[in-house]
Design an enzyme around this catalytic site. Structure first.
Site, PDB file in Angstrom:
ATOM      1  N   GLU A 110     -29.072  28.300 -21.321  1.00 26.64           N
ATOM      2  CA  GLU A 110     -30.337  28.728 -21.928  1.00 26.64           C
ATOM      3  C   GLU A 110     -31.285  29.358 -20.900  1.00 26.64           C
ATOM      4  O   GLU A 110     -32.331  29.886 -21.272  1.00 26.64           O
ATOM      5  CB  GLU A 110     -31.012  27.549 -22.640  1.00 26.64           C
ATOM      6  N   CYS A 123     -27.100  19.782 -19.205  1.00 25.92           N
ATOM      7  CA  CYS A 123     -27.661  19.255 -17.960  1.00 25.92           C
ATOM      8  C   CYS A 123     -27.970  17.760 -18.110  1.00 25.92           C
ATOM      9  O   CYS A 123     -27.057  16.945 -18.120  1.00 25.92           O
ATOM     10  CB  CYS A 123     -28.860  20.074 -17.499  1.00 25.92           C
ATOM     11  N   HIS A 177     -26.988  25.500 -17.187  1.00 23.38           N
ATOM     12  CA  HIS A 177     -28.025  25.848 -18.163  1.00 23.38           C
ATOM     13  C   HIS A 177     -27.759  27.220 -18.796  1.00 23.38           C
ATOM     14  O   HIS A 177     -28.299  28.229 -18.334  1.00 23.38           O
ATOM     15  CB  HIS A 177     -29.400  25.894 -17.476  1.00 23.38           C
TER      16      HIS A 177
END
Length: 227
Positions: free
Chosen positions: A174, A94, A172
């Protein structure tokens, strides 16, 4: 293999007791991949002494814009260029994706098409994958050395590869569904259009390919290749 995580922002304070900070997200994502981690809060001006302090580097997401006049931006760009010149592998997620592009000659700006929030689908080097995203800024002009690896109708430069040196991703991997929903509650209301947030919440139960990205990131650190 020791990976230095360069933290460029912090998770919302009221979500940290449950989820930790962004460094913890990547430790969880890459668990079991044969990597160890060191944390550097560069957003608070805590930088490594050298690009050689770790075997590879990962730059996190952030609420900040790569183009903002903040104290950590210029030294982070210098660090990126030094790592590139030293041929030390680096991954950006990002904001990390954006600041790497900017440091190497690309351009980052707020996208006129608005926000991408929640589950997005991408053409990923010929495959179709889905990841959670949270961004309005995009890489709108990529550096000469960058090759498009992932793209979508909304985000042309969704993933970039810089030879065998850097791999960067706008989305993302994560973020799971639960955190994405809570992030929307904390940082989305009044910022992202309400109908878009409602659509995002309706799609959160659909699967995403975080584990696939975890394997790709670890593979890139270890072999400098993506398959």
């Amino acid at each position: 293999m020791k990976i230095g995580i360069l933290q460029t922002g912090h998770a919302p304070d009221n979500l940290q007791p449950e989820y930790g900070d962004y460094t913890d997200f990547f430790s969880r994502l890459l668990e079991g991949q044969g990597l160890t981690f060191a944390r550097y809060d560069v957003v608070d001006m805590h930088f490594p002494t050298s690009t050689g302090d770790c075997d590879g580097w990962l730059i996190t997401g952030s609420k900040h814009g790569a183009y903002e006049d903040l104290p950590f931006i210029a030294p982070l760009e210098d660090f990126i260029r030094d790592a590139y010149a030293a041929d030390i592998p680096m991954v950006g997620i990002c904001f990390g994706h954006q600041i790497i592009a900017q440091a190497l000659g690309g351009k980052v700006a707020k996208f006129e098409g608005g926000w991408a929030v929640g589950r997005q689908t991408y053409d990923w080097d010929g495959q179709r994958i889905a990841l959670n995203a949270w961004h309005q800024d995009q890489v709108i002009s990529r550096p000469a050395d960058a090759r498009v690896y992932g793209t979508s109708a909304f985000c042309e430069n969704a993933a970039l590869v810089y030879g065998r040196r850097m791999f960067t991703v706008q989305a993302h991997p994560e973020f799971d569904a639960d955190f994405t929903e809570k992030l929307a509650n904390v940082r989305g209301e009044g910022v992202v259009p309400a109908d878009q947030l409602n659509d995002m919440r309706g799609n959160l139960s659909k699967p995403v390919d975080n584990h696939y990205l975890a394997r790709q990131i670890a593979q890139f650190f270890k072999s400098r290749e993506l398959t």
